[in-house]
Design an enzyme around this catalytic site. Structure first.
Site, PDB file in Angstrom:
ATOM      1  N   ARG A 112       0.830  -1.216   0.000  1.00  0.00           N
ATOM      2  CA  ARG A 112       0.000   0.000   0.000  1.00  0.00           C
ATOM      3  C   ARG A 112       0.854   1.251   0.000  1.00  0.00           C
ATOM      4  NH1 ARG A 112      -3.144  -1.420   5.075  1.00  0.00           N
ATOM      5  NH2 ARG A 112      -2.356  -3.547   5.034  1.00  0.00           N
ATOM      6  N   GLU A 160       1.273  -6.020  13.104  1.00  0.00           N
ATOM      7  CA  GLU A 160       0.129  -6.275  13.989  1.00  0.00           C
ATOM      8  C   GLU A 160      -0.429  -7.676  13.825  1.00  0.00           C
ATOM      9  OE1 GLU A 160      -3.349  -3.789  13.479  1.00  0.00           O
ATOM     10  OE2 GLU A 160      -4.170  -4.398  15.411  1.00  0.00           O
TER      11      GLU A 160
HETATM   12  O1  LIG Z   1       2.896  -0.903  12.126  1.00  0.00           O
HETATM   13  P1  LIG Z   1       2.759  -2.331  11.722  1.00  0.00           P
HETATM   14  O2  LIG Z   1       2.097  -3.197  12.762  1.00  0.00           O
HETATM   15  O3  LIG Z   1       4.075  -2.882  11.266  1.00  0.00           O
HETATM   16  O4  LIG Z   1       1.770  -2.394  10.478  1.00  0.00           O
HETATM   17  C1  LIG Z   1       1.788  -1.444   9.433  1.00  0.00           C
HETATM   18  C2  LIG Z   1       1.956  -2.112   8.094  1.00  0.00           C
HETATM   19  O5  LIG Z   1       0.925  -3.094   7.863  1.00  0.00           O
HETATM   20  C3  LIG Z   1       0.397  -2.910   6.556  1.00  0.00           C
HETATM   21  O6  LIG Z   1       1.135  -3.593   5.586  1.00  0.00           O
HETATM   22  P2  LIG Z   1       0.978  -5.139   5.226  1.00  0.00           P
HETATM   23  O7  LIG Z   1       2.239  -5.839   5.674  1.00  0.00           O
HETATM   24  O8  LIG Z   1      -0.313  -5.680   5.682  1.00  0.00           O
HETATM   25  O9  LIG Z   1       1.126  -5.152   3.648  1.00  0.00           O
HETATM   26  P3  LIG Z   1       0.228  -4.741   2.390  1.00  0.00           P
HETATM   27  O10 LIG Z   1       0.440  -3.280   2.188  1.00  0.00           O
HETATM   28  O11 LIG Z   1       0.863  -5.560   1.315  1.00  0.00           O
HETATM   29  O12 LIG Z   1      -1.210  -5.085   2.668  1.00  0.00           O
HETATM   30  C4  LIG Z   1       0.522  -1.413   6.353  1.00  0.00           C
HETATM   31  O13 LIG Z   1       0.439  -1.057   4.983  1.00  0.00           O
HETATM   32  C5  LIG Z   1       1.866  -1.111   6.964  1.00  0.00           C
HETATM   33  O14 LIG Z   1       2.931  -1.325   6.055  1.00  0.00           O
HETATM   34  N1  LIG Z   2      -5.318  -2.549  11.727  1.00  0.00           N
HETATM   35  C1  LIG Z   2      -4.674  -2.365  10.567  1.00  0.00           C
HETATM   36  N2  LIG Z   2      -5.350  -1.907   9.485  1.00  0.00           N
HETATM   37  C2  LIG Z   2      -4.711  -1.736   8.311  1.00  0.00           C
HETATM   38  N3  LIG Z   2      -3.418  -1.976   8.125  1.00  0.00           N
HETATM   39  C3  LIG Z   2      -2.717  -2.426   9.170  1.00  0.00           C
HETATM   40  N4  LIG Z   2      -1.422  -2.749   9.295  1.00  0.00           N
HETATM   41  C4  LIG Z   2      -1.237  -3.165  10.559  1.00  0.00           C
HETATM   42  N5  LIG Z   2      -2.360  -3.111  11.273  1.00  0.00           N
HETATM   43  C5  LIG Z   2      -3.303  -2.641  10.415  1.00  0.00           C
END
Ligand SMILES: O=P(O)(O)OC[C@H]1O[C@H](OP(=O)(O)OP(=O)(O)O)[C@H](O)[C@@H]1O
Ligand SMILES: Nc1ncnc2[nH]cnc12
Length: 190
Positions: A78, A115
């Protein structure tokens, strides 16, 4: 249930309201108990997306028009959407920090927890000129694991992190505690 306290965010109440209006909460995704913040409606609304991207660039531009960064990093996946738009608006380049196994010339890797899981991020050989000023962007700051790993990778690759910006910060997960001494900027904080 967690009580959600809304704050305006670092760019003021109007920008925070724009972001808030583009986020849909999805319960129990991708795992039971997770309140997933889906920002795809924000990305899909042209006027909102444009305003949010401009707001980020303005935050890092001083009164005489000088930018505080030389390049932008986006975190897969994202973060790519935001990073490419910020880089285009600021007329600088963009660097992709990717999940493991996607880059053909890996210089550095970092394993981390987020998370709802664990992952590994990687950065390419030659991603930065030594000393290059880097703005790192992502959509959500939750526990801070992704951000901590990404900022570490950028520095191991020779970049100088000047800031980390997210559209939405989940403050109750205390991600900033994983980023001591960092300049963290959130457009909307809950
Ligand atoms: O602060 P944190 O607990 O580390 O979470 C934040 C991250 O989680 C999500 O990415 P995700 O790894 O789900 O990847 P995506 O963008 O491919 O969905 C979001 O886009 C952040 O990069
Ligand atoms: N609750 C949440 N929603 C969307 N992106 C996340 N990445 C980590 N935690 C998330």
């Amino acid at each position: 249930m967690t009580e959600i306290v809304e704050h305006q965010g670092d760019n003021g109440p109007e920008t925070a309201a724009l972001v808030a209006g583009g986020v849909v909460n999805v319960a129990d995704f991708p795992k039971p108990g997770i309140q997933f913040k889906d920002l795809t409606p924000l990305f899909a609304d042209g006027e909102t997306f444009h305003a949010v991207i401009d707001s980020i660039v303005e935050h890092y531009t001083d009164a005489d028009g000088t930018l505080a960064f030389d390049t932008v990093v986006g975190v897969e996946a994202r973060g790519f959407v935001i990073a490419a738009a910020v880089a285009y608006a600021a007329r600088v380049g963009v660097v992709a920090v990717r999940k493991a196994g996607k880059l053909p010339r890996v210089a550095h890797s970092a394993a981390y927890d987020l998370e709802y899981g664990q992952a590994v991020l990687e950065v390419s050989e030659g991603a930065f000129v030594a000393g290059q000023r880097v703005l790192v962007v992502d959509d959500v700051l939750a526990t801070g694991g992704t951000a901590e790993a990404t900022l570490d990778l950028v520095e191991r690759a020779g970049g100088v992190v000047v800031g980390f910006t997210v559209l939405m910060e989940l403050a109750f997960l205390e991600g900033r505690k994983r980023l001591p001494g960092r300049s963290v900027h959130a457009l909307w904080t809950v």
